[in-house]
Design a protein around this motif. Structure first.
Motif, PDB file in Angstrom:
ATOM      1  N   SER A 141      50.355  52.742  55.220  1.00 40.05           N
ATOM      2  CA  SER A 141      49.435  53.030  54.122  1.00 40.05           C
ATOM      3  C   SER A 141      48.829  51.731  53.625  1.00 40.05           C
ATOM      4  N   PRO A 142      47.502  51.567  53.712  1.00 35.45           N
ATOM      5  CA  PRO A 142      46.887  50.343  53.191  1.00 35.45           C
ATOM      6  C   PRO A 142      46.999  50.233  51.675  1.00 35.45           C
ATOM      7  N   VAL A 143      47.357  51.339  51.013  1.00 34.92           N
ATOM      8  CA  VAL A 143      47.437  51.358  49.551  1.00 34.92           C
ATOM      9  C   VAL A 143      48.833  50.982  49.076  1.00 34.92           C
ATOM     10  N   THR A 144      49.855  51.682  49.570  1.00 34.08           N
ATOM     11  CA  THR A 144      51.229  51.484  49.093  1.00 34.08           C
ATOM     12  C   THR A 144      52.071  50.630  50.021  1.00 34.08           C
ATOM     13  N   GLY A 145      51.643  50.489  51.278  1.00 32.44           N
ATOM     14  CA  GLY A 145      52.470  49.808  52.267  1.00 32.44           C
ATOM     15  C   GLY A 145      53.534  50.695  52.869  1.00 32.44           C
ATOM     16  N   GLU A 146      53.588  51.951  52.467  1.00 34.74           N
ATOM     17  CA  GLU A 146      54.620  52.835  53.016  1.00 34.74           C
ATOM     18  C   GLU A 146      54.402  53.023  54.511  1.00 34.74           C
ATOM     19  N   VAL A 147      55.503  53.048  55.259  1.00 37.89           N
ATOM     20  CA  VAL A 147      55.439  53.115  56.715  1.00 37.89           C
ATOM     21  C   VAL A 147      56.470  54.116  57.205  1.00 37.89           C
ATOM     22  N   LEU A 192      60.331  53.450  53.079  1.00 40.11           N
ATOM     23  CA  LEU A 192      60.240  52.181  53.793  1.00 40.11           C
ATOM     24  C   LEU A 192      58.875  51.561  53.513  1.00 40.11           C
ATOM     25  N   HIS A 193      58.833  50.249  53.309  1.00 42.94           N
ATOM     26  CA  HIS A 193      57.575  49.561  53.026  1.00 42.94           C
ATOM     27  C   HIS A 193      57.327  48.440  54.027  1.00 42.94           C
ATOM     28  N   TYR A 194      56.042  48.205  54.255  1.00 43.88           N
ATOM     29  CA  TYR A 194      55.582  47.097  55.097  1.00 43.88           C
ATOM     30  C   TYR A 194      54.965  46.054  54.181  1.00 43.88           C
ATOM     31  N   VAL A 195      55.302  44.770  54.390  1.00 43.80           N
ATOM     32  CA  VAL A 195      54.807  43.690  53.529  1.00 43.80           C
ATOM     33  C   VAL A 195      54.047  42.701  54.408  1.00 43.80           C
ATOM     34  N   PRO A 196      52.747  42.915  54.623  1.00 43.42           N
ATOM     35  CA  PRO A 196      51.996  42.058  55.549  1.00 43.42           C
ATOM     36  C   PRO A 196      51.885  40.610  55.084  1.00 43.42           C
ATOM     37  N   GLN A 197      52.035  40.366  53.783  1.00 39.71           N
ATOM     38  CA  GLN A 197      51.926  38.991  53.294  1.00 39.71           C
ATOM     39  C   GLN A 197      53.159  38.158  53.662  1.00 39.71           C
ATOM     40  N   ALA A 198      54.258  38.812  53.989  1.00 33.52           N
ATOM     41  CA  ALA A 198      55.484  38.123  54.396  1.00 33.52           C
ATOM     42  C   ALA A 198      55.482  38.036  55.917  1.00 33.52           C
ATOM     43  N   THR A 199      55.285  36.846  56.444  1.00 30.02           N
ATOM     44  CA  THR A 199      54.985  36.687  57.872  1.00 30.02           C
ATOM     45  C   THR A 199      56.076  35.925  58.601  1.00 30.02           C
ATOM     46  N   VAL A 200      56.362  36.375  59.814  1.00 34.08           N
ATOM     47  CA  VAL A 200      57.205  35.614  60.742  1.00 34.08           C
ATOM     48  C   VAL A 200      56.445  35.465  62.056  1.00 34.08           C
ATOM     49  N   SER A 335      43.815  48.371  48.325  1.00 33.30           N
ATOM     50  CA  SER A 335      43.740  47.873  49.700  1.00 33.30           C
ATOM     51  C   SER A 335      43.117  46.482  49.752  1.00 33.30           C
ATOM     52  N   VAL A 336      42.259  46.158  48.778  1.00 31.73           N
ATOM     53  CA  VAL A 336      41.701  44.803  48.709  1.00 31.73           C
ATOM     54  C   VAL A 336      42.758  43.840  48.173  1.00 31.73           C
ATOM     55  N   ASP A 405      36.903  54.439  50.997  1.00 30.34           N
ATOM     56  CA  ASP A 405      37.343  53.803  52.240  1.00 30.34           C
ATOM     57  C   ASP A 405      38.430  52.784  51.934  1.00 30.34           C
ATOM     58  N   LEU A 406      39.128  52.324  52.973  1.00 38.17           N
ATOM     59  CA  LEU A 406      40.261  51.426  52.781  1.00 38.17           C
ATOM     60  C   LEU A 406      40.266  50.332  53.839  1.00 38.17           C
ATOM     61  N   PHE A 407      40.744  49.157  53.445  1.00 39.22           N
ATOM     62  CA  PHE A 407      41.011  48.062  54.374  1.00 39.22           C
ATOM     63  C   PHE A 407      42.499  48.060  54.723  1.00 39.22           C
ATOM     64  N   TYR A 408      42.849  47.865  55.995  1.00 42.56           N
ATOM     65  CA  TYR A 408      44.202  47.415  56.305  1.00 42.56           C
ATOM     66  C   TYR A 408      44.330  45.966  55.819  1.00 42.56           C
ATOM     67  N   ALA A 409      45.569  45.500  55.690  1.00 43.99           N
ATOM     68  CA  ALA A 409      45.818  44.243  54.989  1.00 43.99           C
ATOM     69  C   ALA A 409      45.190  43.027  55.661  1.00 43.99           C
ATOM     70  N   ASP A 410      44.971  43.071  56.967  1.00 43.58           N
ATOM     71  CA  ASP A 410      44.452  41.897  57.672  1.00 43.58           C
ATOM     72  C   ASP A 410      42.951  41.956  57.917  1.00 43.58           C
ATOM     73  N   HIS A 411      42.266  42.914  57.311  1.00 45.17           N
ATOM     74  CA  HIS A 411      40.852  43.134  57.610  1.00 45.17           C
ATOM     75  C   HIS A 411      40.025  41.859  57.411  1.00 45.17           C
ATOM     76  N   LEU A 412      40.086  41.277  56.229  1.00 44.33           N
ATOM     77  CA  LEU A 412      39.263  40.100  55.952  1.00 44.33           C
ATOM     78  C   LEU A 412      39.763  38.874  56.713  1.00 44.33           C
ATOM     79  N   GLU A 413      41.077  38.740  56.840  1.00 38.80           N
ATOM     80  CA  GLU A 413      41.633  37.609  57.596  1.00 38.80           C
ATOM     81  C   GLU A 413      41.106  37.593  59.026  1.00 38.80           C
TER      82      GLU A 413
END
Length: 612
Positions: A141-147, A192-200, A335-336, A405-413
């Motif tokens: 979910s681009p809004v909540t991060g739920e996966v 369960l949540h996904y945290v795209p800002q936390a990167t490995v 999502s932004v 409409d919604l962006f996935y977390a890496d859209h602008l990156e």
């Protein structure tokens, strides 16, 4: 965030011939922006035959004072899940991170995860990291991060949640155990949540699209077993048929069919156990052939290594909205806010009212964005609202986002990266899912997503774009100078105004496609509404084409010919060049004598057609 000098985080690591990864892994841990004295490291070695164990003891001796504790356990190879279960028995901290050792953490990863977990509702059990250089392609979910499920390559768990379900399934040796534990957590009511800002940085592939035998064998076996526990009966039967179908495919590695046969025996042995321990809830779990969730296209899009202090241009996200769409707007803005790209300005223009002003005020107070601009207008229409947003924007790069409409977390990156170092390009665009959406209520905003479809995957073609639009509006990131040179929307077009904009913006400069899904846009789920929507667009097509007829562009003859070829190849099911037919005829003596009569007949037919 302040951390006490007591363990708040246990990190569970299972090693197997992992010697080469240990030092980089430890260096990245020591660079975390939190005291390592709040971390206890729990290592379990599964019978390594290299010098992994010796290196682990050397690391423990060298860094024992830096961490709360470094515990090392050794034994036979009991598998990934059981290895982490052994560490779970020793864990005492409120959070347990399960991680591979063949990865490196970015400095903010662990503090960000703990901060996110500490603030989360009590029913969230897991927070998954984003992996680079290849992000896991599953939908979230681009809004909540739920996966739907969280990869165990690197995931933070609530320790109590793992104990609630007794940890990983011990009968899954390798691969699939992360999907199983995710499904079991959800079956017991956890999220369960996904945290795209936390990167490995996970170095699991030697090259893009690599086929790893152990992964292939373990994943296919696990998929059928998970169907036995969580699937509907038709999905269980489908799983066994799919497994049989693997024997018919071309082998991708030596001994594939033999290994499949051995795994088939294991499948027959384990299936009764998984069938006898079926799910407890009425929750439906997804199975999409060998996947478990929508697989976002672009799995092997490669993120570059961070360039540190490289210039980060300001991106203005331009949002048009109207009264009565507050729920949609809040989701779009979420999502932004979830973007991994940091340097963002949000411009909101509300057409005909000022109901979104409090939303803009809250955005400013959050401090997330470099700037928040809001303007309420008298009723002026979509185009004028968009033009007002363009005029207010202060960024170097612009991107539209309609409020539904919604962006996935890496859209602008992803799009900013595509433009970096390429000043000759006017912009970049990525792929997008069309989401058929059944609206339950507008306010409050409640809906059901019926289907995700990838309709447009078109590399940039000026000829094709001038013929029809294949760019959903939110997919395009473009340079400010295009607006400065060609202006904004044509106010005489209430629809297809974005197509007209892209045609003008590509008169002189190219765009580039990024082959990855990074956004989604909604369309009606019901056929009658979809037909009505398409009829409106069809009516405006002629108006837009008439507008385009007034535009002028300079092309040389070769460019005109090339554009004609592009159109022929893309628009027609069969397109055979006349030169190819001529050469084929002349190369065969028995056909060559008919060449000139056929040419005269074709010429006559064209003249008659023109008169008609």
């Amino acid at each position: 965030m302040d951390f006490p000098h007591v363990p708040v985080l246990d990190i569970s690591v299972v090693t197997y011939n992992s010697a080469r990864w240990l030092e980089p892994f430890m260096r990245s841990l020591l660079k975390q922006d939190l005291p390592c004295t709040s971390i206890r490291l729990l290592f379990r070695d599964n019978g390594s035959s290299d010098d992994t164990v010796e290196r682990l003891h050397a690391i423990a001796q060298r860094h024992s004072g830096a961490f709360a504790q470094i515990d090392i356990d050794t034994g036979d190879n009991i598998g990934f899940g059981r290895g982490h279960n052994a560490n779970l028995e020793k864990a005492t901290a409120p959070w347990l991170m399960v991680t591979n050792v063949d990865l490196e953490f970015e400095p903010q990863t662990l503090p960000l995860l703990i901060q996110r977990a500490s603030a989360a509702p009590a029913d969230v059990a897991a927070w998954e990291c984003r992996q680079k250089p290849y992000e896991h392609p599953k939908h979230y979910s681009p809004v909540t991060g739920e996966v739907a499920w969280a990869s165990s390559a690197c995931v933070l768990y609530r320790s109590a949640a793992l104990r609630d379900i007794a940890g990983y399934e011990p009968k899954l040796f390798l691969y699939g155990e992360d999907v199983e534990i995710s499904y079991r957590l959800r079956d017991r009511g956890w999220l369960l949540h996904y945290v795209p800002q936390a990167t490995v940085w996970h170095f699991t592939y030697e090259h893009a699209a690599q086929v790893k035998p152990a992964q292939f064998l373990g994943s296919t076996l696990a998929n059928v077993l998970l169907r036995c526990r969580y699937g509907r009966w038709a999905e269980v039967a489908q799983g066994f048929l799919m497994y049989l179908g693997l024997f018919a495919m071309k082998p991708q590695f030596p001994g594939q069919r033999r290994q499949l046969a051995l795994n088939g025996l294991k499948l027959l042995r384990l299936a009764p156990y998984f069938l006898s321990t079926r799910k407890r809830s009425a929750l439906r779990f997804d199975f999409r052939l060998w996947d478990y969730e929508i697989a976002r296209h672009g799995a092997f899009h490669e993120y570059p290594i961070s360039e540190g202090d490289a210039e980060q241009p300001l991106v203005s996200v331009l949002i048009r909205t109207v009264a009565g769409r507050g729920g949609k707007l809040v989701e779009a803005l979420a999502s932004v806010a979830n973007q991994t790209y940091p340097h963002i300005e949000v411009v909101i223009v509300e057409d005909g009212s000022a109901t979104a002003a409090p939303v803009a005020d809250r955005l400013r107070e959050s401090g997330r964005f470099a700037g928040v601009v809001y303007k309420g207008l008298a009723k002026v229409g979509r185009c004028e609202a968009g033009n007002a947003a363009l005029a207010l924007a202060g960024g170097d790069l612009f991107c539209f986002l309609d409020d539904d409409d919604l962006f996935y977390a890496d859209h602008l990156e992803v799009l900013v990266q595509a433009l970096r170092g390429r000043p000759e390009l006017g912009g970049a665009y990525s792929l997008s899912y069309q989401v058929r959406t059944e609206v339950i209520s507008d306010e409050p905003w409640r809906y059901r997503e019926v289907e995700h479809s990838l309709l447009y995957r078109q590399p940039f073609s000026r000829a094709l774009l001038w013929h029809h639009n294949y760019l959903p509006i939110q997919t395009v990131l473009f340079r400010r100078q295009l607006y400065d040179s060609y202006g904004g929307f044509d106010p005489e077009l209430d629809n297809l105004e974005d197509w007209n904009l892209w045609v003008r913006y590509t008169l002189e400069q190219d765009l580039v496609m990024v082959d990855k899904v990074t956004s989604l846009y909604r369309v009606p789920a019901h056929a009658d509404r979809a037909v009505q929507r398409q009829q409106v667009l069809d009516d405006y097509y002629a108006k837009a084409v008439a507008k385009h007829a007034r535009l002028r562009v300079t092309l040389n003859p070769n460019q005109v010919v090339a554009m004609g070829k592009e159109l022929a190849q893309d628009l027609y099911f069969v397109a055979v060049p006349l030169s190819g037919l001529r050469n084929a005829v002349l190369a065969r003596p028995w056909l060559a004598r008919f060449y000139h009569p056929l040419r005269r007949m074709a010429s006559l037919a064209r003249r008659v057609a023109r008169r008609i």
